[in-house]
Design a protein around this motif. Sequence first.
Motif, mmCIF file in Angstrom:
data_model
loop_
_atom_site.group_PDB
_atom_site.id
_atom_site.type_symbol
_atom_site.label_atom_id
_atom_site.label_comp_id
_atom_site.label_asym_id
_atom_site.label_seq_id
_atom_site.Cartn_x
_atom_site.Cartn_y
_atom_site.Cartn_z
ATOM 1 N N LEU A 2 4.068 -7.867 -21.644
ATOM 2 C CA LEU A 2 3.813 -7.843 -21.239
ATOM 3 C C LEU A 2 4.437 -8.830 -19.969
ATOM 4 O O LEU A 2 5.283 -9.363 -19.709
ATOM 5 C CB LEU A 2 2.602 -9.652 -21.041
ATOM 6 C CG LEU A 2 1.579 -9.644 -22.519
ATOM 7 C CD1 LEU A 2 0.871 -10.543 -22.828
ATOM 8 C CD2 LEU A 2 1.317 -7.951 -22.621
ATOM 9 N N GLY A 3 4.562 -8.854 -18.342
ATOM 10 C CA GLY A 3 4.325 -8.791 -17.225
ATOM 11 C C GLY A 3 3.573 -8.502 -15.927
ATOM 12 O O GLY A 3 2.213 -7.787 -16.583
ATOM 13 N N THR A 4 4.102 -8.338 -15.112
ATOM 14 C CA THR A 4 2.928 -8.016 -13.092
ATOM 15 C C THR A 4 3.664 -7.469 -12.706
ATOM 16 O O THR A 4 4.861 -7.234 -12.603
ATOM 17 C CB THR A 4 2.307 -9.364 -12.783
ATOM 18 O OG1 THR A 4 4.109 -10.423 -12.543
ATOM 19 C CG2 THR A 4 1.384 -10.345 -14.031
ATOM 20 N N GLN A 5 3.391 -6.779 -12.434
ATOM 21 C CA GLN A 5 3.184 -5.526 -10.847
ATOM 22 C C GLN A 5 2.416 -5.972 -10.401
ATOM 23 O O GLN A 5 1.392 -5.754 -10.268
ATOM 24 C CB GLN A 5 3.875 -4.236 -11.918
ATOM 25 C CG GLN A 5 4.645 -3.335 -10.699
ATOM 26 C CD GLN A 5 4.887 -2.382 -11.210
ATOM 27 O OE1 GLN A 5 4.925 -1.787 -12.260
ATOM 28 N NE2 GLN A 5 5.054 -1.231 -10.658
ATOM 29 N N ASP A 36 -1.998 5.998 -3.800
ATOM 30 C CA ASP A 36 -3.684 6.488 -2.935
ATOM 31 C C ASP A 36 -3.548 7.530 -1.798
ATOM 32 O O ASP A 36 -3.107 6.897 -0.494
ATOM 33 C CB ASP A 36 -4.521 5.076 -2.946
ATOM 34 C CG ASP A 36 -6.371 5.330 -2.688
ATOM 35 O OD1 ASP A 36 -5.903 6.741 -1.744
ATOM 36 O OD2 ASP A 36 -7.215 3.621 -2.410
ATOM 37 N N GLU A 37 -4.039 8.588 -1.991
ATOM 38 C CA GLU A 37 -3.619 9.139 -0.221
ATOM 39 C C GLU A 37 -4.266 8.839 0.562
ATOM 40 O O GLU A 37 -4.114 8.840 1.611
ATOM 41 C CB GLU A 37 -3.676 10.417 -0.610
ATOM 42 C CG GLU A 37 -2.378 11.690 -1.544
ATOM 43 C CD GLU A 37 -1.150 11.514 -1.691
ATOM 44 O OE1 GLU A 37 -1.157 11.045 0.172
ATOM 45 O OE2 GLU A 37 -0.860 11.529 -2.008
ATOM 46 N N GLU A 38 -5.486 8.401 0.434
ATOM 47 C CA GLU A 38 -6.495 7.970 1.328
ATOM 48 C C GLU A 38 -6.184 7.218 2.319
ATOM 49 O O GLU A 38 -6.303 6.525 3.226
ATOM 50 C CB GLU A 38 -7.904 7.836 0.540
ATOM 51 C CG GLU A 38 -8.781 8.190 1.640
ATOM 52 C CD GLU A 38 -10.374 7.629 0.330
ATOM 53 O OE1 GLU A 38 -11.568 6.285 0.853
ATOM 54 O OE2 GLU A 38 -10.994 8.545 -0.214
ATOM 55 N N ARG A 39 -5.980 6.114 1.676
ATOM 56 C CA ARG A 39 -4.814 4.578 2.156
ATOM 57 C C ARG A 39 -3.778 4.664 2.407
ATOM 58 O O ARG A 39 -2.841 3.940 3.383
ATOM 59 C CB ARG A 39 -5.250 3.252 1.528
ATOM 60 C CG ARG A 39 -6.645 3.266 1.706
ATOM 61 C CD ARG A 39 -6.677 1.820 0.168
ATOM 62 N NE ARG A 39 -7.115 2.340 -1.073
ATOM 63 C CZ ARG A 39 -6.455 0.745 -1.532
ATOM 64 N NH1 ARG A 39 -7.558 -0.462 -1.261
ATOM 65 N NH2 ARG A 39 -6.791 0.603 -3.260
ATOM 66 N N GLN A 40 -3.427 5.811 1.714
ATOM 67 C CA GLN A 40 -1.626 6.294 2.349
ATOM 68 C C GLN A 40 -0.609 4.848 1.864
ATOM 69 O O GLN A 40 0.060 4.239 1.993
ATOM 70 C CB GLN A 40 -1.252 6.156 4.100
ATOM 71 C CG GLN A 40 -1.863 7.497 3.636
ATOM 72 C CD GLN A 40 -0.766 8.699 3.692
ATOM 73 O OE1 GLN A 40 -0.248 8.515 3.270
ATOM 74 N NE2 GLN A 40 -1.749 9.141 3.257
ATOM 75 N N ALA A 41 -0.902 4.419 0.166
ATOM 76 C CA ALA A 41 -0.576 3.185 0.225
ATOM 77 C C ALA A 41 -0.313 3.028 -1.623
ATOM 78 O O ALA A 41 -0.661 4.417 -2.262
ATOM 79 C CB ALA A 41 -1.716 1.894 0.552
ATOM 80 N N THR A 42 0.381 2.695 -1.872
ATOM 81 C CA THR A 42 0.275 2.736 -3.596
ATOM 82 C C THR A 42 -0.600 1.335 -4.206
ATOM 83 O O THR A 42 -0.616 0.692 -3.440
ATOM 84 C CB THR A 42 2.082 2.186 -4.468
ATOM 85 O OG1 THR A 42 3.144 3.415 -3.887
ATOM 86 C CG2 THR A 42 1.924 2.612 -5.855
ATOM 87 N N VAL A 43 -1.006 2.113 -4.947
ATOM 88 C CA VAL A 43 -2.426 1.267 -6.077
ATOM 89 C C VAL A 43 -1.605 0.935 -7.663
ATOM 90 O O VAL A 43 -1.007 2.199 -7.609
ATOM 91 C CB VAL A 43 -3.792 1.194 -5.448
ATOM 92 C CG1 VAL A 43 -3.959 1.052 -3.952
ATOM 93 C CG2 VAL A 43 -4.041 2.467 -6.367
#
Length: 200
Positions: free
Chosen positions: A34-37, A56-63
Amino acid sequence: MASSLTCTGVIWAFLSLLCAAASCVGFFMPYWLLGTQMDKPVSFGTFRRCSYPVRDEERQATVMLEQCGRYATFNGIPSLEWRICTVVTGVGCGLLLLVALTALMGCCISDLISRTIGRVAGGIQFVGGLLIGSGCALYPLGWDSEEVQQTCNNSSGQFQLGSCEIGWAYYCTGAGAAVAMLLCTWLSCFAGKKQKQYPY
């Protein structure tokens, strides 16, 4: 319904089922580590993971996608050690399950489990528990993989948790294997009734 098991054998059958169930459930659940990211809880099993980063291509970010799933391919499992662990632990769980189901059938079918067969079943349980134990011992060797390091604050390594912690499924799998190896193997020696000697 005549049973081929002694009173000790009935205890062995139900304890075998509990051990097999604990190991199989623990093996299947992705809560070994178990961890967090990105401030989201992440957990790993040997071949499954909960919460993983997607683009996420719409927001141009990694989610972080908060759902559990298997790795797409066997080679997708983050490390060679985890792949070996998956196979070894899976085979061990299969052996424990096979013996547990056979032992339960022995509660209902006469002459199914003799003293000798009970001892052979105990030997199979010992091997199954040993395989699962080996898988649990191999698992920490994969903590130096990139995926785990991202989750554990880039501070994890082989046998070093970093900011992560061991989850309940790891303990559940190991405990089931340990009880099967130590207690069930011993009980199996007294599980079967002596076979009747027929005159012919």
